[in-house]
Design a protein around this motif. Structure first.
Motif, PDB file in Angstrom:
ATOM      1  N   GLU A 109       0.833  -1.208   0.000  1.00 47.61           N
ATOM      2  CA  GLU A 109       0.000   0.000   0.000  1.00 47.61           C
ATOM      3  C   GLU A 109       0.865   1.256   0.000  1.00 47.61           C
ATOM      4  O   GLU A 109       0.543   2.240  -0.669  1.00 47.61           O
ATOM      5  CB  GLU A 109      -0.959   0.001   1.198  1.00 47.61           C
ATOM      6  CG  GLU A 109      -2.043  -1.054   1.119  1.00 47.61           C
ATOM      7  CD  GLU A 109      -1.554  -2.474   1.439  1.00 47.61           C
ATOM      8  OE1 GLU A 109      -0.530  -2.644   2.155  1.00 47.61           O
ATOM      9  OE2 GLU A 109      -2.177  -3.422   0.951  1.00 47.61           O
ATOM     10  N   ASP A 110       1.969   1.239   0.756  1.00 49.61           N
ATOM     11  CA  ASP A 110       2.884   2.391   0.765  1.00 49.61           C
ATOM     12  C   ASP A 110       3.475   2.628  -0.626  1.00 49.61           C
ATOM     13  O   ASP A 110       3.614   3.771  -1.057  1.00 49.61           O
ATOM     14  CB  ASP A 110       4.027   2.182   1.765  1.00 49.61           C
ATOM     15  CG  ASP A 110       3.568   2.301   3.205  1.00 49.61           C
ATOM     16  OD1 ASP A 110       2.459   2.831   3.454  1.00 49.61           O
ATOM     17  OD2 ASP A 110       4.325   1.860   4.091  1.00 49.61           O
ATOM     18  N   GLN A 113       1.011   4.245  -2.964  1.00 47.11           N
ATOM     19  CA  GLN A 113       0.762   5.659  -2.675  1.00 47.11           C
ATOM     20  C   GLN A 113       1.761   6.572  -3.375  1.00 47.11           C
ATOM     21  O   GLN A 113       1.549   7.778  -3.453  1.00 47.11           O
ATOM     22  CB  GLN A 113       0.814   5.909  -1.158  1.00 47.11           C
ATOM     23  CG  GLN A 113      -0.287   5.222  -0.390  1.00 47.11           C
ATOM     24  CD  GLN A 113      -1.670   5.673  -0.826  1.00 47.11           C
ATOM     25  OE1 GLN A 113      -1.941   6.852  -0.961  1.00 47.11           O
ATOM     26  NE2 GLN A 113      -2.550   4.713  -1.059  1.00 47.11           N
TER      27      GLN A 113
END
Length: 131
Positions: A109-110, A113
């Protein structure tokens, strides 16, 4: 507009990755990763480059060099020799690449982003693609 991607492997605290600036689509970068970067050693060697313009076959390298020459871009290529298939793969690296230090992320998820289009993770001998 370029199609950026992160190429990563799991590490003790998340993921170690590299930033690919151009042609990061599954039909180009994804295809090359799955065909030529099939073991941990070659994937880790690629990730150690930290930041690069792209990963190219020999034919693509010639096209990329012509484009760079036309636009006056200084670029260097690193050759990856895969002995088991006897093909050369090239990584183009502009001297002005943004990242110089290893990249670490806590999660997929990081990575998603970031200002990227795709994430490629090599885990347990297989590539996984995230968008």
């Amino acid at each position: 507009m370029s199609t950026r991607a992160i190429i990563a492997v799991p590490s003790a605290n998340g993921f170690q990755g590299a930033w690919n600036w151009y042609d990061g689509m599954p039909s180009s970068l994804g295809k090359i990763l799955r065909r030529f970067f099939t073991d941990e050693q070659s994937v880790n060697e690629l990730i150690q480059q930290v930041s690069f313009d792209g990963v190219h076959t020999a034919k693509e390298k010639q096209e990329y060099e012509a484009w760079m020459k036309r636009d006056g871009i200084t670029n260097t290529f690193k050759t990856f020799q895969k002995l088991n298939i006897q093909k050369e793969i090239y990584v183009s690296k502009d001297k002005g690449d943004k990242f110089q230090e290893p990249l670490f992320y806590q999660s997929i998820e990081d990575m998603l982003q970031e200002d990227i289009n795709y994430v490629y993770v090599f885990e347990n001998g297989k590539w996984k693609t995230y968008k």
